[in-house]
Scaffold this motif. Structure first.
Motif, PDB file in Angstrom:
ATOM      1  N   PRO A 120       0.801  -1.223   0.000  1.00  0.00           N
ATOM      2  CA  PRO A 120       0.000   0.000   0.000  1.00  0.00           C
ATOM      3  C   PRO A 120       0.831   1.270   0.000  1.00  0.00           C
ATOM      4  CG  PRO A 120      -0.882  -1.587   1.569  1.00  0.00           C
ATOM      5  CD  PRO A 120       0.445  -2.113   1.127  1.00  0.00           C
ATOM      6  N   ASP A 121       2.101   1.162   0.400  1.00  0.00           N
ATOM      7  CA  ASP A 121       2.966   2.346   0.431  1.00  0.00           C
ATOM      8  C   ASP A 121       3.506   2.712  -0.940  1.00  0.00           C
ATOM      9  OD1 ASP A 121       4.419  -0.085   0.544  1.00  0.00           O
ATOM     10  OD2 ASP A 121       6.216   0.971   1.223  1.00  0.00           O
ATOM     11  N   ILE A 122       3.458   1.784  -1.886  1.00  0.00           N
ATOM     12  CA  ILE A 122       3.958   2.075  -3.234  1.00  0.00           C
ATOM     13  C   ILE A 122       2.896   2.829  -4.021  1.00  0.00           C
ATOM     14  CG2 ILE A 122       4.602   1.050  -5.449  1.00  0.00           C
ATOM     15  CD1 ILE A 122       6.155  -1.055  -3.960  1.00  0.00           C
ATOM     16  N   LEU A 123       3.251   4.030  -4.474  1.00  0.00           N
ATOM     17  CA  LEU A 123       2.310   4.869  -5.213  1.00  0.00           C
ATOM     18  C   LEU A 123       2.405   4.678  -6.716  1.00  0.00           C
ATOM     19  CD1 LEU A 123       2.451   8.317  -3.363  1.00  0.00           C
ATOM     20  CD2 LEU A 123       0.817   6.454  -3.066  1.00  0.00           C
ATOM     21  N   ALA A 124       3.606   4.428  -7.221  1.00  0.00           N
ATOM     22  CA  ALA A 124       3.796   4.398  -8.668  1.00  0.00           C
ATOM     23  C   ALA A 124       4.741   3.282  -9.081  1.00  0.00           C
ATOM     24  CB  ALA A 124       4.343   5.742  -9.148  1.00  0.00           C
ATOM     25  N   MET A 125       4.534   2.788 -10.299  1.00  0.00           N
ATOM     26  CA  MET A 125       5.397   1.736 -10.849  1.00  0.00           C
ATOM     27  C   MET A 125       5.614   1.959 -12.330  1.00  0.00           C
ATOM     28  SD  MET A 125       4.631  -2.056  -9.450  1.00  0.00           S
ATOM     29  CE  MET A 125       5.969  -2.656 -10.503  1.00  0.00           C
ATOM     30  N   CYS A 126       6.754   1.482 -12.815  1.00  0.00           N
ATOM     31  CA  CYS A 126       7.055   1.567 -14.246  1.00  0.00           C
ATOM     32  C   CYS A 126       7.667   0.257 -14.735  1.00  0.00           C
ATOM     33  CB  CYS A 126       8.058   2.691 -14.525  1.00  0.00           C
ATOM     34  SG  CYS A 126       7.479   4.345 -14.134  1.00  0.00           S
ATOM     35  N   HIS A 127       7.279  -0.120 -15.939  1.00  0.00           N
ATOM     36  CA  HIS A 127       7.905  -1.256 -16.619  1.00  0.00           C
ATOM     37  C   HIS A 127       7.820  -1.028 -18.117  1.00  0.00           C
ATOM     38  CE1 HIS A 127       9.082  -5.137 -18.068  1.00  0.00           C
ATOM     39  NE2 HIS A 127       7.934  -5.241 -18.725  1.00  0.00           N
ATOM     40  N   LEU A 195      11.828  -3.237 -13.594  1.00  0.00           N
ATOM     41  CA  LEU A 195      10.669  -2.617 -12.962  1.00  0.00           C
ATOM     42  C   LEU A 195      11.174  -1.656 -11.897  1.00  0.00           C
ATOM     43  CD1 LEU A 195       9.959  -6.043 -13.007  1.00  0.00           C
ATOM     44  CD2 LEU A 195       7.704  -4.996 -12.866  1.00  0.00           C
ATOM     45  N   THR A 196      10.519  -0.520 -11.776  1.00  0.00           N
ATOM     46  CA  THR A 196      10.846   0.420 -10.710  1.00  0.00           C
ATOM     47  C   THR A 196       9.572   0.825  -9.987  1.00  0.00           C
ATOM     48  OG1 THR A 196      10.721   2.321 -12.220  1.00  0.00           O
ATOM     49  CG2 THR A 196      12.905   1.346 -11.851  1.00  0.00           C
ATOM     50  N   ALA A 197       9.737   1.246  -8.737  1.00  0.00           N
ATOM     51  CA  ALA A 197       8.593   1.675  -7.935  1.00  0.00           C
ATOM     52  C   ALA A 197       8.987   2.877  -7.098  1.00  0.00           C
ATOM     53  CB  ALA A 197       8.124   0.540  -7.023  1.00  0.00           C
ATOM     54  N   SER A 198       8.000   3.676  -6.757  1.00  0.00           N
ATOM     55  CA  SER A 198       8.240   4.818  -5.884  1.00  0.00           C
ATOM     56  C   SER A 198       7.149   4.883  -4.839  1.00  0.00           C
ATOM     57  CB  SER A 198       8.261   6.128  -6.677  1.00  0.00           C
ATOM     58  OG  SER A 198       8.283   7.238  -5.797  1.00  0.00           O
ATOM     59  N   ARG A 199       7.540   5.227  -3.642  1.00  0.00           N
ATOM     60  CA  ARG A 199       6.599   5.399  -2.554  1.00  0.00           C
ATOM     61  C   ARG A 199       6.165   6.845  -2.426  1.00  0.00           C
ATOM     62  NH1 ARG A 199       9.657   1.218  -2.511  1.00  0.00           N
ATOM     63  NH2 ARG A 199       8.934  -0.696  -1.546  1.00  0.00           N
ATOM     64  N   HIS A 200       6.546   7.642  -3.434  1.00  0.00           N
ATOM     65  CA  HIS A 200       6.105   9.027  -3.400  1.00  0.00           C
ATOM     66  C   HIS A 200       5.550   9.559  -4.703  1.00  0.00           C
ATOM     67  CE1 HIS A 200       6.047  13.370  -3.248  1.00  0.00           C
ATOM     68  NE2 HIS A 200       5.755  13.183  -1.980  1.00  0.00           N
TER      69      HIS A 200
END
Length: 270
Positions: A120-127, A195-200
């Motif tokens: 739930p803390d992950i706001l965004a993702m890219c692949h 894959l990358t993710a951001s919590r902000h």
């Protein structure tokens, strides 16, 4: 607010009259939603500029601020360069399109939904299915700290070997990817890609994806010389990551990209 860790090293608060990117404040979910959608759209355009497209493959997501169980994503089979504000779609964790006129990319649903639901803390993702990231992923090993850029990912990325080579649209591939994203911002999915993710922010997730692709390219180029690269010592690599690999630095790196797109691609706001 953004994590402003180590900001003092690049910004002097006593010179507040100088121009410097600042994260805007919002008074409503509607304002924040529009902001996130604009940044998602710009991230797609940035991926187009970097030639990170591969047919209809590639998906970027950002949570909705009012309904965090839903996320905005790029439309199925629309080139990154043609993504605009009006064709973004809103999807739930089951892959149902809640808002928008386009279908959702099945692979985006399986992997991204699993990560979003599990964290739930992950706001965004890219692949995206990129040349260098996919090639490096075939080696099944982590990125080495051979440059300051690569140090941004030191001890902050993982190699996912579960379901290696399996078609990403199969639902059982999702939990393994989700499990791997605990406490890190990037993953190398063996025989698949990055894959990358951001919590902000989607800003940070997008920039770190482009940065990771670049680091994979550099690693492959160095190894192609036949010489073993000299690694940055662990303590220095860790220190560099803390100063150049934070959420804030990722967000900051994306700001000139956004401004350049805003000035040269006004059609994306239609």
């Amino acid at each position: 607010m953004l994590d402003l860790g180590n900001r003092v090293s690049i910004y002097q608060p006593d010179q507040a009259n100088l121009k410097f990117p600042e994260e805007p404040q919002f008074n409503s979910n509607e304002e924040l939603r529009l902001y996130r959608k604009k940044r998602l759209m710009a991230a797609c355009r940035a991926f187009a500029q970097q030639k990170l497209d591969y047919g209809f493959a590639g998906h970027l997501t950002i949570r909705d601020p009012e309904h965090p169980e839903l996320y905005w994503t790029n439309p199925m089979a629309v080139h990154f360069d043609q993504v605009r504000l009006s064709n973004l779609i809103l999807v739930d964790h089951d892959g149902k399109v809640i808002e928008g006129d386009y279908a959702v990319n099945r692979a985006g649903f399986v992997l991204h939904a699993a990560v979003h639901e599990g964290h739930p803390d992950i706001l965004a993702m890219c692949h995206a299915d990129t040349v260098y990231g996919t090639a490096f992923a075939s080696l099944g090993r982590p990125l080495e700290p051979i440059t300051q850029d690569a140090c941004a990912f030191f001890e902050d990325h993982v190699v996912i070997r579960e379901e290696a080579g399996q078609v990403a649209v199969e639902e059982k591939a999702g939990p393994g990817v989700a499990k791997a994203f605990k406490g890190v911002k990037a993953a190398i999915h063996q025989n698949h890609g990055l894959l990358t993710a951001s919590r902000h922010s989607i800003d940070a997730a997008a920039f770190w994806f482009m940065a990771l692709e670049r680091c994979c390219q550099q690693q492959l180029m160095v190894e192609a010389t036949g010489h073993k690269p000299i690694l940055v010592p662990e303590e220095r690599a860790r220190y560099s990551r803390e100063h150049v690999g934070s959420e804030y630095i990722g967000w900051l790196h994306f700001q000139p990209i956004y401004e350049q797109l805003e000035a040269t691609a006004p059609d994306m706001f239609h």
